[in-house]
Each structure stands twice: as C-alpha cells, then as structure tokens.
Motif scaffolding. Structure first.
Motif, PDB file in Angstrom:
ATOM      1  N   MET A   1       0.756  -1.445   0.138  1.00 19.97           N
ATOM      2  CA  MET A   1      -0.325   0.260   0.143  1.00 19.97           C
ATOM      3  C   MET A   1       1.266   1.391  -0.413  1.00 19.97           C
ATOM      4  SD  MET A   1      -3.246  -0.606  -0.167  1.00 19.97           S
ATOM      5  CE  MET A   1      -4.028   0.810  -0.062  1.00 19.97           C
ATOM      6  N   GLY A   2       2.182   1.108   0.701  1.00 21.92           N
ATOM      7  CA  GLY A   2       2.730   2.480   0.727  1.00 21.92           C
ATOM      8  C   GLY A   2       3.472   2.629  -0.676  1.00 21.92           C
ATOM      9  N   VAL A   3       3.648   1.601  -1.203  1.00 22.89           N
ATOM     10  CA  VAL A   3       4.487   1.971  -3.033  1.00 22.89           C
ATOM     11  C   VAL A   3       2.994   2.403  -3.737  1.00 22.89           C
ATOM     12  CG1 VAL A   3       5.320   1.197  -4.974  1.00 22.89           C
ATOM     13  CG2 VAL A   3       5.950   0.215  -2.292  1.00 22.89           C
ATOM     14  N   VAL A   4       2.370   1.632  -3.696  1.00 24.16           N
ATOM     15  CA  VAL A   4       0.952   2.495  -4.524  1.00 24.16           C
ATOM     16  C   VAL A   4       0.520   3.917  -3.909  1.00 24.16           C
ATOM     17  CG1 VAL A   4      -1.617   1.900  -4.637  1.00 24.16           C
ATOM     18  CG2 VAL A   4       0.075   0.092  -4.778  1.00 24.16           C
ATOM     19  N   THR A   5       0.600   4.001  -2.424  1.00 22.00           N
ATOM     20  CA  THR A   5       1.026   5.192  -2.238  1.00 22.00           C
ATOM     21  C   THR A   5       1.207   6.296  -3.145  1.00 22.00           C
ATOM     22  OG1 THR A   5      -0.438   4.136  -0.457  1.00 22.00           O
ATOM     23  CG2 THR A   5      -0.318   6.558   0.053  1.00 22.00           C
ATOM     24  N   ALA A   6       2.797   6.033  -2.924  1.00 25.31           N
ATOM     25  CA  ALA A   6       3.083   6.875  -3.203  1.00 25.31           C
ATOM     26  C   ALA A   6       3.379   7.217  -4.460  1.00 25.31           C
ATOM     27  CB  ALA A   6       5.163   6.310  -2.688  1.00 25.31           C
ATOM     28  N   CYS A   7       3.382   6.240  -5.485  1.00 27.00           N
ATOM     29  CA  CYS A   7       3.033   6.247  -7.272  1.00 27.00           C
ATOM     30  C   CYS A   7       1.938   7.432  -7.069  1.00 27.00           C
ATOM     31  CB  CYS A   7       2.994   4.728  -7.370  1.00 27.00           C
ATOM     32  SG  CYS A   7       4.002   3.998  -6.948  1.00 27.00           S
ATOM     33  N   MET A   8       0.853   6.719  -6.479  1.00 26.91           N
ATOM     34  CA  MET A   8      -0.360   7.204  -7.188  1.00 26.91           C
ATOM     35  C   MET A   8      -0.302   8.536  -6.587  1.00 26.91           C
ATOM     36  SD  MET A   8      -1.605   5.255  -9.238  1.00 26.91           S
ATOM     37  CE  MET A   8      -3.334   6.565  -9.704  1.00 26.91           C
ATOM     38  N   GLY A   9       0.169   9.183  -5.645  1.00 29.67           N
ATOM     39  CA  GLY A   9      -0.077  10.688  -5.311  1.00 29.67           C
ATOM     40  C   GLY A   9       1.146  11.610  -6.119  1.00 29.67           C
ATOM     41  N   LEU A  28      15.540   8.971  -6.553  1.00 35.29           N
ATOM     42  CA  LEU A  28      15.382   7.622  -5.813  1.00 35.29           C
ATOM     43  C   LEU A  28      13.717   8.133  -4.599  1.00 35.29           C
ATOM     44  CD1 LEU A  28      16.380   4.987  -5.869  1.00 35.29           C
ATOM     45  CD2 LEU A  28      17.704   6.612  -3.347  1.00 35.29           C
ATOM     46  N   TYR A  29      12.284   7.758  -5.149  1.00 39.31           N
ATOM     47  CA  TYR A  29      11.454   7.812  -4.455  1.00 39.31           C
ATOM     48  C   TYR A  29      10.767   6.457  -4.181  1.00 39.31           C
ATOM     49  CZ  TYR A  29       6.931  10.252  -4.184  1.00 39.31           C
ATOM     50  OH  TYR A  29       5.199  10.884  -3.883  1.00 39.31           O
ATOM     51  N   VAL A  30      10.091   6.069  -5.459  1.00 42.18           N
ATOM     52  CA  VAL A  30       8.829   5.078  -5.012  1.00 42.18           C
ATOM     53  C   VAL A  30      10.219   3.618  -5.123  1.00 42.18           C
ATOM     54  CG1 VAL A  30       7.999   3.078  -6.796  1.00 42.18           C
ATOM     55  CG2 VAL A  30       7.819   5.767  -7.345  1.00 42.18           C
ATOM     56  N   THR A  31      11.598   3.481  -4.797  1.00 44.48           N
ATOM     57  CA  THR A  31      12.279   2.485  -4.390  1.00 44.48           C
ATOM     58  C   THR A  31      12.860   3.036  -2.938  1.00 44.48           C
ATOM     59  OG1 THR A  31      13.406   3.051  -6.589  1.00 44.48           O
ATOM     60  CG2 THR A  31      14.729   1.367  -4.854  1.00 44.48           C
ATOM     61  N   ALA A  36      10.748   0.399   2.525  1.00 45.64           N
ATOM     62  CA  ALA A  36      10.025   0.398   3.407  1.00 45.64           C
ATOM     63  C   ALA A  36       9.134  -0.959   3.754  1.00 45.64           C
ATOM     64  CB  ALA A  36       9.654   1.969   4.257  1.00 45.64           C
ATOM     65  N   ALA A  37       8.545  -0.699   2.923  1.00 39.53           N
ATOM     66  CA  ALA A  37       7.535  -2.454   2.747  1.00 39.53           C
ATOM     67  C   ALA A  37       7.775  -2.999   2.708  1.00 39.53           C
ATOM     68  CB  ALA A  37       6.040  -1.561   0.790  1.00 39.53           C
ATOM     69  N   GLY A  38       9.036  -3.498   1.837  1.00 39.85           N
ATOM     70  CA  GLY A  38       9.330  -4.726   1.858  1.00 39.85           C
ATOM     71  C   GLY A  38      10.666  -5.425   3.537  1.00 39.85           C
ATOM     72  N   ILE A  56      10.957   1.080  12.202  1.00 42.71           N
ATOM     73  CA  ILE A  56      12.837   0.108  11.456  1.00 42.71           C
ATOM     74  C   ILE A  56      12.119   1.327  10.135  1.00 42.71           C
ATOM     75  CG2 ILE A  56      13.922  -0.540  10.843  1.00 42.71           C
ATOM     76  CD1 ILE A  56      13.821  -2.150  13.767  1.00 42.71           C
ATOM     77  N   ALA A  57      11.175   0.401   9.852  1.00 42.00           N
ATOM     78  CA  ALA A  57      10.960   0.946   8.064  1.00 42.00           C
ATOM     79  C   ALA A  57      10.665   2.230   7.961  1.00 42.00           C
ATOM     80  CB  ALA A  57       9.702   0.440   7.934  1.00 42.00           C
ATOM     81  N   VAL A  58      10.224   2.772   8.807  1.00 46.76           N
ATOM     82  CA  VAL A  58       9.510   4.726   8.432  1.00 46.76           C
ATOM     83  C   VAL A  58      10.867   4.922   8.209  1.00 46.76           C
ATOM     84  CG1 VAL A  58       8.993   6.196   9.705  1.00 46.76           C
ATOM     85  CG2 VAL A  58       7.874   4.596   9.059  1.00 46.76           C
ATOM     86  N   VAL A  59      12.038   4.951   9.658  1.00 44.30           N
ATOM     87  CA  VAL A  59      12.932   5.152  10.255  1.00 44.30           C
ATOM     88  C   VAL A  59      14.194   5.330   8.499  1.00 44.30           C
ATOM     89  CG1 VAL A  59      15.193   5.719  10.928  1.00 44.30           C
ATOM     90  CG2 VAL A  59      12.808   5.432  12.456  1.00 44.30           C
ATOM     91  N   THR A  60      13.920   4.212   7.804  1.00 43.03           N
ATOM     92  CA  THR A  60      14.784   3.312   6.709  1.00 43.03           C
ATOM     93  C   THR A  60      13.956   3.853   5.006  1.00 43.03           C
ATOM     94  OG1 THR A  60      15.061   1.434   7.941  1.00 43.03           O
ATOM     95  CG2 THR A  60      15.545   1.317   5.416  1.00 43.03           C
ATOM     96  N   GLY A  61      13.487   4.137   5.118  1.00 40.34           N
ATOM     97  CA  GLY A  61      12.158   4.744   4.291  1.00 40.34           C
ATOM     98  C   GLY A  61      13.169   6.390   4.180  1.00 40.34           C
ATOM     99  N   PHE A  62      12.559   7.221   5.273  1.00 46.74           N
ATOM    100  CA  PHE A  62      12.797   8.347   5.026  1.00 46.74           C
ATOM    101  C   PHE A  62      14.307   8.743   5.186  1.00 46.74           C
ATOM    102  CE2 PHE A  62       8.811   9.267   7.085  1.00 46.74           C
ATOM    103  CZ  PHE A  62       8.446   9.928   6.278  1.00 46.74           C
TER     104      PHE A  62
END
Length: 80
Positions: A1-9, A28-31, A36-38, A56-62
């Motif tokens: 869902m995070g990847v879909v939200t990032a792409c669609m937004g 390096l946006y959708v990646t 983070a989702a994975g 951990i996922a949020v901190v890593t993605g940001f």
C-alpha cells in the motif's frame, strides 16, 4: 500500500502541476517506499513486533530518501 500510495500521490501531483511523472524520473522515490514496505513485511514475518517493525521501516525509508536527496543519488533515467 505504501508503494501504491507513493506512486499515485506523485502521479496526481505531477499531472496537476503539468510535470513529467515521478515514476519515469530518476529520483530515488518509489524505491525508498518499496524498500520500507518490504522491510516491514520481512520484519513482521520473522516475528518482530508491528510497532518496532513499522518504526524501523519508516526510519529506513525516510533515511534512504533523505540520503538520496542530500547526496544527489538517482536511479538510471528511463529512455525510449
């Protein structure tokens, strides 16, 4: 869902602004969202608590996105 939200937004924003879509730009946006989702799914699968896995996922993605912006790291650009 995070990847879909990032792409669609990003796509909606770019369409409204009249810019090329974020999906075909080398940022390096959708990646970062996919990582983070994975990471969350992987940590959850090995039994890490959902709160800790999410943190951990949020901190890593940001962190990845921030690092890429700060050091101007891009993916290879889409070429026809």
């Amino acid at each position: 869902m995070g990847v879909v939200t990032a792409c669609m937004g990003g796509i909606i924003r770019d369409v409204l602004a009249g810019l090329p879509s974020i999906v075909v730009r080398p940022e390096l946006y959708v990646t970062a969202a996919a990582l983070a989702a994975g990471l969350y799914v992987g940590l959850d699968a090995i039994g890490v608590s959902p709160i800790l896995a999410g943190g951990i996922a949020v901190v890593t993605g940001f962190g990845l996105r921030g690092y890429a912006i700060r050091h101007k790291i891009d993916l290879p650009a889409y070429r026809r």
